[in-house]
Design a protein around this motif. Structure first.
Motif, short mmCIF file in Angstrom:
data_model
loop_
_atom_site.label_atom_id
_atom_site.label_comp_id
_atom_site.label_asym_id
_atom_site.label_seq_id
_atom_site.Cartn_x
_atom_site.Cartn_y
_atom_site.Cartn_z
N GLY A 1 0.82 -1.21 0.00
CA GLY A 1 0.00 0.00 0.00
C GLY A 1 0.84 1.26 0.00
O GLY A 1 0.54 2.23 -0.70
N LYS A 2 1.92 1.25 0.77
CA LYS A 2 2.80 2.43 0.82
C LYS A 2 3.51 2.64 -0.51
O LYS A 2 3.76 3.78 -0.91
CB LYS A 2 3.82 2.25 1.94
CG LYS A 2 3.22 2.36 3.33
CD LYS A 2 4.26 2.11 4.42
CE LYS A 2 3.63 2.19 5.80
NZ LYS A 2 4.61 1.88 6.88
N ARG A 3 3.82 1.55 -1.18
CA ARG A 3 4.46 1.67 -2.49
C ARG A 3 3.51 2.32 -3.50
O ARG A 3 3.90 3.17 -4.30
CB ARG A 3 4.89 0.29 -2.99
CG ARG A 3 5.46 0.26 -4.41
CD ARG A 3 6.68 1.12 -4.56
NE ARG A 3 7.19 1.09 -5.93
CZ ARG A 3 8.11 1.93 -6.41
NH1 ARG A 3 8.61 2.87 -5.63
NH2 ARG A 3 8.51 1.84 -7.66
N LEU A 4 2.23 1.96 -3.44
CA LEU A 4 1.24 2.60 -4.31
C LEU A 4 1.15 4.10 -4.03
O LEU A 4 1.11 4.92 -4.94
CB LEU A 4 -0.14 1.96 -4.08
CG LEU A 4 -0.51 0.74 -4.92
CD1 LEU A 4 -1.90 0.26 -4.53
CD2 LEU A 4 -0.45 1.04 -6.41
N LEU A 5 1.11 4.46 -2.74
CA LEU A 5 1.03 5.87 -2.37
C LEU A 5 2.27 6.62 -2.83
O LEU A 5 2.18 7.75 -3.32
CB LEU A 5 0.88 5.99 -0.85
CG LEU A 5 0.78 7.41 -0.29
CD1 LEU A 5 -0.42 8.14 -0.87
CD2 LEU A 5 0.71 7.37 1.24
N THR B 1 -8.13 -2.23 -9.48
CA THR B 1 -7.88 -3.66 -9.23
C THR B 1 -7.14 -3.84 -7.91
O THR B 1 -7.48 -4.73 -7.10
CB THR B 1 -7.06 -4.27 -10.37
OG1 THR B 1 -7.76 -4.11 -11.61
CG2 THR B 1 -6.80 -5.76 -10.13
N ALA B 2 -6.14 -3.00 -7.67
CA ALA B 2 -5.36 -3.10 -6.42
C ALA B 2 -6.23 -2.81 -5.21
O ALA B 2 -6.16 -3.52 -4.19
CB ALA B 2 -4.18 -2.13 -6.47
N LEU B 3 -7.08 -1.77 -5.29
CA LEU B 3 -7.92 -1.39 -4.16
C LEU B 3 -8.96 -2.48 -3.85
O LEU B 3 -9.16 -2.85 -2.69
CB LEU B 3 -8.62 -0.07 -4.46
CG LEU B 3 -9.51 0.49 -3.34
CD1 LEU B 3 -8.68 0.78 -2.10
CD2 LEU B 3 -10.22 1.76 -3.80
N SER C 1 -3.42 2.38 4.33
CA SER C 1 -2.49 2.97 3.36
C SER C 1 -3.11 3.02 1.97
O SER C 1 -2.87 3.95 1.20
CB SER C 1 -1.18 2.17 3.34
OG SER C 1 -1.42 0.82 3.02
N TYR C 2 -3.94 2.02 1.63
CA TYR C 2 -4.62 2.02 0.33
C TYR C 2 -5.69 3.11 0.29
O TYR C 2 -5.87 3.79 -0.72
CB TYR C 2 -5.25 0.65 0.07
CG TYR C 2 -4.26 -0.48 -0.01
CD1 TYR C 2 -3.66 -0.83 -1.22
CD2 TYR C 2 -3.90 -1.19 1.13
CE1 TYR C 2 -2.74 -1.86 -1.29
CE2 TYR C 2 -2.99 -2.23 1.07
CZ TYR C 2 -2.41 -2.56 -0.15
OH TYR C 2 -1.49 -3.57 -0.21
N LEU C 3 -6.42 3.27 1.41
CA LEU C 3 -7.44 4.31 1.48
C LEU C 3 -6.80 5.70 1.43
O LEU C 3 -7.36 6.63 0.86
CB LEU C 3 -8.26 4.15 2.75
CG LEU C 3 -9.04 2.84 2.86
CD1 LEU C 3 -9.77 2.75 4.20
CD2 LEU C 3 -10.03 2.69 1.72
N GLU C 4 -5.64 5.83 2.01
CA GLU C 4 -4.92 7.11 1.97
C GLU C 4 -4.54 7.44 0.52
O GLU C 4 -4.62 8.60 0.10
CB GLU C 4 -3.68 7.03 2.86
CG GLU C 4 -2.93 8.35 3.02
CD GLU C 4 -1.73 8.23 3.93
OE1 GLU C 4 -0.94 9.20 3.98
OE2 GLU C 4 -1.55 7.18 4.57
N THR C 5 -4.12 6.43 -0.23
CA THR C 5 -3.81 6.64 -1.65
C THR C 5 -5.06 7.06 -2.41
O THR C 5 -5.02 7.97 -3.26
CB THR C 5 -3.24 5.34 -2.27
OG1 THR C 5 -2.12 4.90 -1.51
CG2 THR C 5 -2.82 5.57 -3.71
#
Length: 433
Positions: free
Chosen positions: A370-374, A390-392, A409-413
């Motif tokens: 998740g942090k890598r996505l952000l 797809t990732a979410l 972390s995904y929601l933050e992105t």
């Protein structure tokens, strides 16, 4: 006795004096008849000697060019010649070697436009001729077609797709001769060119794939070429399965590089319902990927794979539904080690695999993804909508109920992408929204 010794000594003196007075003439070799093969096999050929060579025989010049391993060597062989007047076969061979070994070099980018122009004029002239093509012409046309297929489509050079289509038309006109004289390797190259350039040449591709499916053709192909061919003939199940069956033997599979092995594994995924192919794929994934490298170092082929290749193999594992195999854990570990090299598409495909395969990961790994996505979007990048959605969705399925901390972390992105400055919402459709 003394008399015999005296006669022997006199005889030796006469022989020695004859050698002293004799004139030995060393044979000289004309540059026209001397083929300096050794010069081009070294890393730095002697410029002075190559400059002095003037080869009038096209066959000799082609042989010299084929021995080159870099664009600068081809340039030395062509030195002093007018490219626009080169024989078509020489120009095509030079183009093939330069594109294959040194596509991005400065010399290639400087010389290639002239070679392409020469090839284009020669191919057009052949198309406008009613006579049947000679074997030499067909080889020349295939060299041009294969070279064009290796070029980047975006290069500001002579348009390559029209040239490739004309080459295919010429080969189709004499398709029976083409199939008869071409080595199977060349037939695979024709299929690769049609596939990579997305050419609409069904008649030629049908004939090529039918010929390649025969046992006498498959037996002449080297294992790496079989793997490359699989990517080009994916729409021909019969030929594809025949190619895959050649990889049934471990002695054949062991001769391919990791890159070629991934090609074969990826191609096998489209036949997940075929038991024969499933067995071959299982052996490639569970045996070849774990094959030791560098002796007793403990490393295997997985350590040499890129992130993209790891994702391709994991997706194939999921298609065949191979459960409880050791290689999956090793592939996941390798992916985590290379997390800093991943793109949003690779992360989304990895999360999708975990979701569909039913594999669990640690909290630390889930959070790191998740942090890598952000990081990818906050560093100025723009995430591709389909990959992020797809990732979410995969992350919610994996961590939504069990690890809300990881999901944060995904929601933050997502919150960041929904801000007006990113323009992300304007790039997604209603389904993705």
């Amino acid at each position: 006795m003394k008399v015999i010794l005296m006669h022997t000594l006199l005889l030796l003196l006469l022989i020695l004096s004859a050698f002293d007075n004799a004139a030995f003439i060393l044979p000289t070799v004309s540059p026209q008849t001397y083929a300096p093969k050794a010069l081009l096999k070294v890393s730095k050929p002697s410029t002075d000697k190559l400059m002095s060579i003037r080869v009038n025989d096209n066959g000799k010049m082609i042989r010299l060019i084929k021995e080159c391993k870099a664009a600068r060597d081809v340039q030395r062989v062509l030195n002093g010649t007018n490219i626009s007047n080169l024989p078509p076969s020489v120009a095509a061979t030079a183009m093939r070697v330069m594109v294959k070994f040194d596509r991005d070099s400065i010399i290639t980018k400087r010389v290639l436009p002239d070679l392409l122009d020469r090839a284009y004029r020669s191919v057009l002239a052949r198309r406008n001729t009613a006579a049947t093509s000679s074997n030499k012409t067909l080889y020349f046309v295939e060299d041009v077609l294969y070279s064009v297929s290796l070029l980047n489509k975006n290069e500001a050079m002579t348009p390559t797709t029209p040239l490739a289509n004309i080459c295919c038309e010429i080969l189709t006109e004499d398709v029976n001769t083409t199939l008869k004289i071409f080595h199977p390797r060349r037939l695979v190259e024709v299929a690769e060119a049609i596939n990579s350039l997305s050419l609409n040449q069904p008649r030629l591709l049908d004939a090529v794939c039918e010929r390649l499916a025969r046992s006498d053709s498959l037996g002449k192909l080297q294992p790496p070429k079989i793997c490359e061919g699989l990517m080009a003939i994916s729409s021909y199940p019969g030929t594809s399965k025949a190619f895959l069956r050649r990889l049934r033997k471990q002695s054949v599979r062991s001769k391919v590089s990791p890159r070629h092995l991934v090609m074969a594994i990826q191609s096998s995924g489209q036949f997940a319902d075929d038991e024969d192919v499933k067995t071959i794929a299982y052996n490639m994934i569970t045996r070849e990927l774990l094959r030791p490298i560098n002796g007793d170092s403990g490393e295997n082929l997985i350590n040499t794979l890129s992130v993209k290749q790891i994702v391709i193999i994991l997706r194939t594992v999921n298609k065949f539904d191979f459960k409880n195999i050791r290689v999956v854990k090793e592939l996941e570990t390798a992916f985590e080690r290379k997390l800093g090299e991943t793109s949003e598409r690779e992360i989304s495909m990895f999360l999708l695999f975990l979701r569909e395969y039913g594999e669990s990961v640690t909290q630390e790994t889930g959070a790191a993804l998740g942090k890598r996505l952000l990081c990818l979007c906050s560093d100025g990048g723009t995430l591709e909508p389909t990959s992020f959605v797809t990732a979410l969705r995969s992350a919610i399925k994996l961590f939504g109920k069990t690890n809300p901390v990881v999901l944060s972390s995904y929601l933050e992105t997502m919150e960041y992408l929904c801000t007006p400055k990113t323009g992300f919402l304007s790039r997604i459709d209603s389904f993705q929204l």
